[in-house]
Design a protein around this motif. Structure first.
Motif, PDB file in Angstrom:
ATOM      1  N   VAL A   1     -19.171   3.835 -13.916  1.00  0.00           N
ATOM      2  CA  VAL A   1     -19.794   4.818 -14.156  1.00  0.00           C
ATOM      3  C   VAL A   1     -20.903   5.265 -13.290  1.00  0.00           C
TER       4      VAL A   1
ATOM      5  N   ASP B   1     -23.220   1.962 -13.644  1.00  0.00           N
ATOM      6  CA  ASP B   1     -22.921   1.155 -14.613  1.00  0.00           C
ATOM      7  C   ASP B   1     -21.443   0.826 -14.610  1.00  0.00           C
TER       8      ASP B   1
ATOM      9  N   TRP C   1     -26.710  11.747 -19.813  1.00  0.00           N
ATOM     10  CA  TRP C   1     -25.537  10.974 -19.820  1.00  0.00           C
ATOM     11  C   TRP C   1     -25.545   9.530 -20.323  1.00  0.00           C
ATOM     12  N   ASP C   2     -26.744   9.191 -20.994  1.00  0.00           N
ATOM     13  CA  ASP C   2     -27.008   7.830 -21.350  1.00  0.00           C
ATOM     14  C   ASP C   2     -25.990   7.206 -22.221  1.00  0.00           C
TER      15      ASP C   2
ATOM     16  N   ALA D   1     -22.437   7.016 -20.576  1.00  0.00           N
ATOM     17  CA  ALA D   1     -22.652   5.801 -19.631  1.00  0.00           C
ATOM     18  C   ALA D   1     -22.426   4.537 -20.696  1.00  0.00           C
TER      19      ALA D   1
ATOM     20  N   ARG E   1     -23.611   8.063 -12.267  1.00  0.00           N
ATOM     21  CA  ARG E   1     -24.506   9.106 -12.570  1.00  0.00           C
ATOM     22  C   ARG E   1     -25.430   9.578 -11.527  1.00  0.00           C
TER      23      ARG E   1
ATOM     24  N   THR F   1     -33.442   3.841 -17.918  1.00  0.00           N
ATOM     25  CA  THR F   1     -32.086   3.628 -17.137  1.00  0.00           C
ATOM     26  C   THR F   1     -32.477   2.903 -15.752  1.00  0.00           C
TER      27      THR F   1
ATOM     28  N   ALA G   1     -18.636   2.798 -19.552  1.00  0.00           N
ATOM     29  CA  ALA G   1     -18.949   1.641 -18.800  1.00  0.00           C
ATOM     30  C   ALA G   1     -18.238   0.202 -19.148  1.00  0.00           C
TER      31      ALA G   1
END
Length: 265
Positions: free
Chosen positions: A54, A20, A41-42, A45, A56, A3, A49
């Motif tokens: 988005v 994102d 939250w990968d 997102a 985070r 990320t 997105a």
């Protein structure tokens, strides 16, 4: 793929954030649970997105964000979200938080609803656990430091996931354990102290933002009954139950993403 994050300076301190999605798209803020980082939250997102910007962030005391001495309060944790929005010149956003992040969302709904378009509160409650339980945990973490975080990491799968998921998805579980093992003890303890004194049961009826509540059918921490109590109190709130335990976005990502995407669309 790692990320891409940056440190965002605010009057409340420096926060590690990931952004994102297309500039100019509606903003969606994702807020992590106690003992995790924005990486939780990968999956959300990546999906959201497409249509949203988005945002985070690592909550105060977690990951790469500021770790001032505690105790913290939800006035601070909610204020941190407003500071991030102000620093990025975002007037309004939708917000989704899980567990501790969900309580931050409730605080925002009560105290700063004018900044929110939608509110999604996942695996949370208007009061989480007991004051004694949180203060005991905070004291233990302060006393034992990194060793206490390792012990919490070892015991976390039983609180966060169903037994079937732990058996079927060991890599996801181990990744989640690595997040809590890496949290600075003071930051974790200070957030426990915020949870110890947090009680919005008398206030959530004032929330006027469109609200979605997400509950895990097998969640032993914040139960379906907790979610039903919030639904009864918050005018017009919707409730979705997922086949999951406490970290429902990790255990039931397809169902979580579908509910979240439909609500904030």
């Amino acid at each position: 793929m790692p990320t891409s994050t940056t440190l965002l300076q605010t009057p409340a301190g420096a926060f590690r954030v990931a952004i994102d999605g297309p500039e100019g798209a509606p903003v969606l803020v994702l807020s992590n649970s106690l003992g995790t980082t924005l990486e939780m939250w990968d999956a959300q997102a990546a999906r959201l997105a497409r249509d949203h910007r988005v945002l985070r962030y690592d909550t105060r005391g977690h990951g790469g964000s500021v770790v001032p001495p505690g105790p913290y309060s939800f006035e601070q944790l909610g204020g941190d979200v407003l500071a991030l929005l102000d620093a990025l010149r975002i007037e309004r956003a939708s917000f989704c938080g899980i567990s501790m992040g969900g309580f931050t969302g409730l605080w925002l709904g009560v105290h700063a609803g004018n900044r929110l378009n939608h509110l999604v509160v996942a695996n949370s409650a208007a009061k989480i656990g007991t004051e004694d339980g949180w203060r005991t945990r905070a004291a233990l973490v302060r006393e034992k430091g990194v060793a206490a975080m390792a012990e919490l990491a070892a015991s976390s799968p039983g609180r966060w996931f169903t037994d079937g998921f732990v058996a079927a998805q060991p890599q996801v579980v181990q990744r989640a354990q690595s997040w809590i093992a890496g949290i600075v003890p003071e930051g974790y303890a200070a957030c426990c102290e915020a949870l110890a004194q947090a009680d919005l049961r008398a206030d959530i009826a004032r929330i006027a933002v469109p609200t979605l509540l997400i509950a895990g059918a097998a969640d032993p921490v914040t139960t379906v009954v907790d979610a039903q109590a919030m639904q009864a109190a918050i005018p017009g709130a919707q409730l979705v139950q997922l086949p999951a335990s406490h970290l429902s976005n990790l255990e039931a990502p397809a169902e979580f993403d579908a509910a979240l995407a439909a609500f904030v669309a």
